[in-house]
Design a protein around this motif. Structure first.
Motif, PDB file in Angstrom:
ATOM      1  N   ALA A   1       0.817  -1.212   0.000  1.00 36.50           N
ATOM      2  CA  ALA A   1       0.000   0.000   0.000  1.00 36.50           C
ATOM      3  C   ALA A   1       0.850   1.261   0.000  1.00 36.50           C
ATOM      4  O   ALA A   1       0.507   2.251  -0.640  1.00 36.50           O
ATOM      5  CB  ALA A   1      -0.918   0.003   1.229  1.00 36.50           C
ATOM      6  N   SER A   2       1.971   1.223   0.714  1.00 37.22           N
ATOM      7  CA  SER A   2       2.756   2.442   0.882  1.00 37.22           C
ATOM      8  C   SER A   2       4.025   2.471   0.046  1.00 37.22           C
ATOM      9  O   SER A   2       4.649   3.517  -0.108  1.00 37.22           O
ATOM     10  CB  SER A   2       3.155   2.598   2.357  1.00 37.22           C
ATOM     11  OG  SER A   2       4.035   1.559   2.742  1.00 37.22           O
ATOM     12  N   GLY A   3       4.415   1.300  -0.489  1.00 33.84           N
ATOM     13  CA  GLY A   3       5.673   1.240  -1.203  1.00 33.84           C
ATOM     14  C   GLY A   3       6.873   1.174  -0.271  1.00 33.84           C
ATOM     15  O   GLY A   3       8.011   1.279  -0.707  1.00 33.84           O
ATOM     16  N   ARG A   4       6.623   0.996   1.026  1.00 33.64           N
ATOM     17  CA  ARG A   4       7.701   0.928   2.011  1.00 33.64           C
ATOM     18  C   ARG A   4       7.748  -0.435   2.684  1.00 33.64           C
ATOM     19  O   ARG A   4       6.730  -1.105   2.840  1.00 33.64           O
ATOM     20  CB  ARG A   4       7.526   2.019   3.067  1.00 33.64           C
ATOM     21  CG  ARG A   4       7.780   3.432   2.534  1.00 33.64           C
ATOM     22  CD  ARG A   4       7.793   4.438   3.646  1.00 33.64           C
ATOM     23  NE  ARG A   4       8.170   5.764   3.169  1.00 33.64           N
ATOM     24  CZ  ARG A   4       8.280   6.825   3.947  1.00 33.64           C
ATOM     25  NH1 ARG A   4       8.025   6.703   5.249  1.00 33.64           N
ATOM     26  NH2 ARG A   4       8.635   7.994   3.455  1.00 33.64           N
TER      27      ARG A   4
ATOM     28  N   GLY B   1      18.339  -0.442   6.368  1.00 40.37           N
ATOM     29  CA  GLY B   1      19.612  -1.130   6.230  1.00 40.37           C
ATOM     30  C   GLY B   1      20.717  -0.379   6.945  1.00 40.37           C
ATOM     31  O   GLY B   1      20.812   0.843   6.849  1.00 40.37           O
ATOM     32  N   MET B   2      21.546  -1.100   7.685  1.00 43.26           N
ATOM     33  CA  MET B   2      22.657  -0.485   8.402  1.00 43.26           C
ATOM     34  C   MET B   2      23.944  -1.149   7.933  1.00 43.26           C
ATOM     35  O   MET B   2      24.106  -2.369   8.068  1.00 43.26           O
ATOM     36  CB  MET B   2      22.475  -0.653   9.909  1.00 43.26           C
ATOM     37  CG  MET B   2      23.360   0.267  10.733  1.00 43.26           C
ATOM     38  SD  MET B   2      22.720   0.384  12.429  1.00 43.26           S
ATOM     39  CE  MET B   2      23.835   1.624  13.110  1.00 43.26           C
TER      40      MET B   2
ATOM     41  N   ARG C   1      15.011  -3.975  -0.511  1.00 45.41           N
ATOM     42  CA  ARG C   1      14.351  -4.574   0.644  1.00 45.41           C
ATOM     43  C   ARG C   1      14.317  -3.633   1.845  1.00 45.41           C
ATOM     44  O   ARG C   1      13.801  -3.992   2.897  1.00 45.41           O
ATOM     45  CB  ARG C   1      15.062  -5.874   1.027  1.00 45.41           C
ATOM     46  CG  ARG C   1      14.922  -6.966  -0.026  1.00 45.41           C
ATOM     47  CD  ARG C   1      15.688  -8.210   0.355  1.00 45.41           C
ATOM     48  NE  ARG C   1      15.518  -9.278  -0.623  1.00 45.41           N
ATOM     49  CZ  ARG C   1      16.187 -10.427  -0.609  1.00 45.41           C
ATOM     50  NH1 ARG C   1      17.076 -10.637   0.346  1.00 45.41           N
ATOM     51  NH2 ARG C   1      15.982 -11.333  -1.531  1.00 45.41           N
ATOM     52  N   VAL C   2      14.921  -2.469   1.695  1.00 45.43           N
ATOM     53  CA  VAL C   2      14.942  -1.495   2.785  1.00 45.43           C
ATOM     54  C   VAL C   2      14.440  -0.151   2.287  1.00 45.43           C
ATOM     55  O   VAL C   2      14.476   0.138   1.094  1.00 45.43           O
ATOM     56  CB  VAL C   2      16.360  -1.349   3.379  1.00 45.43           C
ATOM     57  CG1 VAL C   2      16.844  -2.657   3.975  1.00 45.43           C
ATOM     58  CG2 VAL C   2      17.342  -0.845   2.329  1.00 45.43           C
TER      59      VAL C   2
ATOM     60  N   GLY D   1      16.814   6.546  -4.795  1.00 48.97           N
ATOM     61  CA  GLY D   1      15.816   7.476  -4.264  1.00 48.97           C
ATOM     62  C   GLY D   1      15.472   7.207  -2.817  1.00 48.97           C
ATOM     63  O   GLY D   1      14.372   7.537  -2.363  1.00 48.97           O
ATOM     64  N   LYS D   2      16.412   6.614  -2.065  1.00 48.02           N
ATOM     65  CA  LYS D   2      16.145   6.284  -0.670  1.00 48.02           C
ATOM     66  C   LYS D   2      17.020   7.146   0.237  1.00 48.02           C
ATOM     67  O   LYS D   2      18.192   7.383  -0.063  1.00 48.02           O
ATOM     68  CB  LYS D   2      16.413   4.800  -0.417  1.00 48.02           C
ATOM     69  CG  LYS D   2      15.473   3.877  -1.194  1.00 48.02           C
ATOM     70  CD  LYS D   2      15.732   2.436  -0.863  1.00 48.02           C
ATOM     71  CE  LYS D   2      14.824   1.524  -1.682  1.00 48.02           C
ATOM     72  NZ  LYS D   2      13.418   1.685  -1.341  1.00 48.02           N
ATOM     73  N   PRO D   3      16.469   7.624   1.345  1.00 51.10           N
ATOM     74  CA  PRO D   3      17.260   8.454   2.261  1.00 51.10           C
ATOM     75  C   PRO D   3      18.440   7.680   2.846  1.00 51.10           C
ATOM     76  O   PRO D   3      18.390   6.451   2.989  1.00 51.10           O
ATOM     77  CB  PRO D   3      16.263   8.819   3.364  1.00 51.10           C
ATOM     78  CG  PRO D   3      14.920   8.585   2.777  1.00 51.10           C
ATOM     79  CD  PRO D   3      15.084   7.460   1.811  1.00 51.10           C
ATOM     80  N   MET D   4      19.485   8.396   3.196  1.00 52.14           N
ATOM     81  CA  MET D   4      20.623   7.793   3.867  1.00 52.14           C
ATOM     82  C   MET D   4      21.208   8.794   4.852  1.00 52.14           C
ATOM     83  O   MET D   4      21.230   9.993   4.586  1.00 52.14           O
ATOM     84  CB  MET D   4      21.701   7.369   2.879  1.00 52.14           C
ATOM     85  CG  MET D   4      22.884   6.675   3.574  1.00 52.14           C
ATOM     86  SD  MET D   4      24.067   5.922   2.446  1.00 52.14           S
ATOM     87  CE  MET D   4      24.901   7.383   1.830  1.00 52.14           C
TER      88      MET D   4
END
Length: 345
Positions: A55-58, A63-64, A119-120, A142-145
């Motif tokens: 639903a949210s795409g999240r 990931g660490m 996956r994260v 496009g993912k925050p880091m």
């Protein structure tokens, strides 16, 4: 059976609001989120991770990426980050990059395969100086880091001033009257990312120069940031009759603890015959009555996670990326005192 509809009814909101609240969306007020969480807890409702992801795409997973696992410092950072992420309803996936100098393919696969599987939702990079190509790959996702340990281009980072920390530790010794101060730092193998050992050595030398002492290369020894490494380095420097330091500054608490144990094994008293100071805030520091500069690694992990969660909520979008300074403080215990020559005056 608890359903999202029942949670919505109990909280007095729509199912869409329940979904947004449990997903941590910033569009839901704190009061509403609390009401929804209380209702979900009362009913024993847990949102389906698969349904939420669709639903949210999240994925509700962060990931660490870390270079070491056995070190107390990295374990403490991991603990702080995990607590904050778990409190916010996020899972954590750990990516280990130890020994990539001998096995560079491991690092290559991380950025070319594992992180690309999406996956994260976001990443925390701990003490990793990423290349321009690696940063580009992550930005392209496009993912925050958030980075912890040093500056990364176009990434929010949190770091401690290693030069200033070492200068503070050494200045504590010089303020007590010590001038023959040995330094136990990292070997070349620990100087790959953000040059932490080099910065701490510079801070040590700056503090000596400030009181008119010319740094002596013979008073610098390399170790591996372990108790064993600090123990061996201390035996070496204390066993050389030409050196005879009155104090030792170790670039980590574990090496400092090794120094204390080595001094005791040679029949020396700490601090009567030898003062010892470290850096970290290690949990064993109190037991050894070790003077240290506490860099609060658990808090470092927590702050990194909170910074990442804020970016996931887009709370900091208007602020842009910046390098934020982490706190540290000198914690004086019984392992440091005035040098023995002054005490006999």
């Amino acid at each position: 059976m608890a359903t999202i509809q029942r949670v919505a009814e109990l909280a007095g909101v729509s199912t869409a609001t329940v979904s947004r609240a449990l997903a941590g969306k910033s569009t839901v007020s704190a009061a509403t989120r609390q009401r929804v969480e209380d209702a979900a807890r009362q009913l024993g409702y847990v949102a389906s991770a698969t349904a939420s992801s669709l639903a949210s795409g999240r994925t509700r997973n962060v990931g660490m990426v870390m270079p070491f696992l056995g070190s107390w410092y990295y374990a403490s950072v991991l603990k702080g980050a995990h607590r904050a992420l778990a409190d916010a309803g996020y899972d954590l996936t750990l990516y280990h990059l130890e020994d990539t100098t001998r096995h560079p393919r491991r690092r290559q696969r991380l950025f070319e395969e594992f992180l690309m599987r999406k996956r994260v939702d976001a990443f925390i990079a701990v003490s990793l100086e990423l290349t321009a190509e690696e940063l580009t790959r992550i930005h392209d996702l496009g993912k925050p880091m958030v980075g912890l340990g040093g500056p990364l281009e176009d990434v929010t980072t949190l770091s401690i001033d290693d030069r200033a920390v070492a200068e503070l530790a050494t200045s504590h010794l010089t303020s007590l009257g010590h001038r023959r101060i040995a330094y136990i730092g990292g070997s070349e193998g620990f100087d790959l990312d953000f040059h932490m050992p080099a910065h701490r050595r510079q801070g040590y030398e700056d503090a000596l120069i400030a009181v008119g002492v010319t740094p002596d290369p013979a008073m610098r020894l390399a170790a591996d940031f372990t108790i064993q490494g600090g123990h061996q380095a201390t035996l070496q420097i204390l066993g050389d009759p030409r050196l005879r330091p009155t104090a030792i500054f170790a670039a980590s608490d574990e090496m400092a603890i090794g120094a204390v144990l080595a001094a005791r094994s040679l029949g020396l008293r700490v601090p009567e015959d030898l003062s010892v100071v470290g850096i970290d805030g290690h949990e064993l520091g109190a037991f050894f009555e070790l003077t240290t500069v506490d860099q609060h690694p658990v808090e470092q992990g927590r702050l990194a996670a909170l910074a990442l969660l804020a970016e996931l909520r887009q709370d900091t979008a208007a602020e842009g990326h910046a390098n934020r300074a982490l706190p540290y403080n000198l914690h004086v215990r019984k392992s440091t005192a005035v040098p023995p020559v002054r005490r006999r005056d």
